[in-house]
Design an enzyme around this catalytic site. Structure first.
Site, PDB file in Angstrom:
ATOM      1  N   ASP A  15       0.874  -1.164   0.000  1.00 18.00           N
ATOM      2  CA  ASP A  15       0.000   0.000   0.000  1.00 18.00           C
ATOM      3  C   ASP A  15       0.921   1.227   0.000  1.00 18.00           C
ATOM      4  OD1 ASP A  15      -2.352   1.657   0.609  1.00 18.00           O
ATOM      5  OD2 ASP A  15      -1.397   1.851   2.580  1.00 18.00           O
ATOM      6  N   ASP A  17      -0.099   5.191   0.888  1.00 14.79           N
ATOM      7  CA  ASP A  17      -0.336   6.163   1.962  1.00 14.79           C
ATOM      8  C   ASP A  17      -0.406   5.472   3.321  1.00 14.79           C
ATOM      9  OD1 ASP A  17      -0.640   9.002   2.058  1.00 14.79           O
ATOM     10  OD2 ASP A  17      -2.092   8.828   0.417  1.00 14.79           O
TER      11      ASP A  17
HETATM   12 MG    MG Z   1      -2.882   3.184   3.437  1.00 11.65          MG
END
Ligand code: MG
Length: 280
Positions: A15, A17
């Protein structure tokens, strides 16, 4: 290939962010981990549910932060959405409630875009900071008045987290507004934790889920994505989830690994799936 190597982590899916960076700042250990993975011949893949940025934008951002990244290493919910539209509803007239990258991704795939409720076959709900009453009215007319369109969403997220605990309302808020007015529920939602995004990553990279670790900061998307698709799951506590949230989460969202800092993964890279599960 020996039995030993088939149990070693060969691919890492990240992932972005809250996992690799937070806002515009690289998170501690991210660069060291990525460099170690690449130096030891492992594949790195980045994925995001955020449909407001193109894969090129993400590749440029990572590269600018000191992690040189090719666009082909980045996958977003946009790719899964476009793939669904072109395979399940080829030729459909589509009304996307979303930002420029969604419009561009659909147009590039040859999808017909319409704002005429009498013509619209599919409404796509997305993270849209240009959302306005006019768009809601078009969706309402297409779904409720003309009763002809179908409804899907690019991603299931309620909000997009920012540094300091703030955030922005995400696609789930737009979808809720449409469903509240029309009574029409979304029939498909793309991005993590759904299968569609995994299939696209898997097809493009040839990864084997049993030798792949999925690293992320959100239980309902990242960890569920890993578990739904047979990957090893690693939660990093640098984003949305803290220890209290983890303890309160149901058994099906508990990760195989919990990392305070993302580079705690480095000593585990040569461990097998079974060793990782029994050590945590
Ligand atoms: Mg995230």
């Amino acid at each position: 290939m020996t039995a030993q190597t088939t149990h070693t982590i060969e691919t890492a899916v990240f992932d972005l962010d809250g996992t690799i960076y937070l806002g515009d700042g690289l998170l501690p250990g991210a660069q060291r981990l990525i460099e170690t993975l690449r130096a030891t011949g492992r594949r790195t893949v980045f994925c995001s549910n955020n449909p407001t940025k193109s894969t090129a934008t993400y590749a440029d951002k990572l590269t600018g932060l000191g992690i040189p990244t090719d666009e082909a290493e980045v996958f977003t919910s946009l790719a899964a959405t476009v793939k669904w539209v072109t395979t399940v509803m080829p030729g459909a007239a589509v009304f996307p409630i979303g930002e420029q990258p969604l419009w561009e991704a659909l147009s590039a795939a040859g999808v017909r875009i319409s704002e005429d409720p009498e013509q619209i076959d599919l409404v796509i709900s997305s993270y849209d900071r240009t959302f306005e009453y006019r768009k809601l009215q078009i969706a309402f007319d297409a779904l409720w008045f003309h009763k002809r369109a179908r409804l899907v969403a690019t991603n299931p997220d309620r909000f997009c987290p920012f540094p300091g605990g703030r955030g922005e309302p995400d696609a789930a808020c737009i979808t809720a507004a449409i469903t509240a007015g029309t009574g029409v529920e979304c029939e498909a939602v793309f991005g993590k934790p759904e299968r569609g995004l995994f299939d696209i990553i898997s097809w493009a990279t040839g990864l084997d889920p049993t030798t792949t670790v999925m690293v992320g900061d959100r239980l309902s998307t990242d960890i569920a994505f890993a578990r739904n698709n047979g990957m090893i799951s690693a939660l990093v506590l640098t984003g949305e989830t803290d220890r209290a949230m983890l303890e309160a989460a149901p058994a099906e969202l508990q990760p195989d690994l919990v990392l305070e800092s993302i580079d705690e993964l480095i000593p585990l890279l040569d461990s097998g799936r079974q060793e990782i599960r029994t050590s945590s």
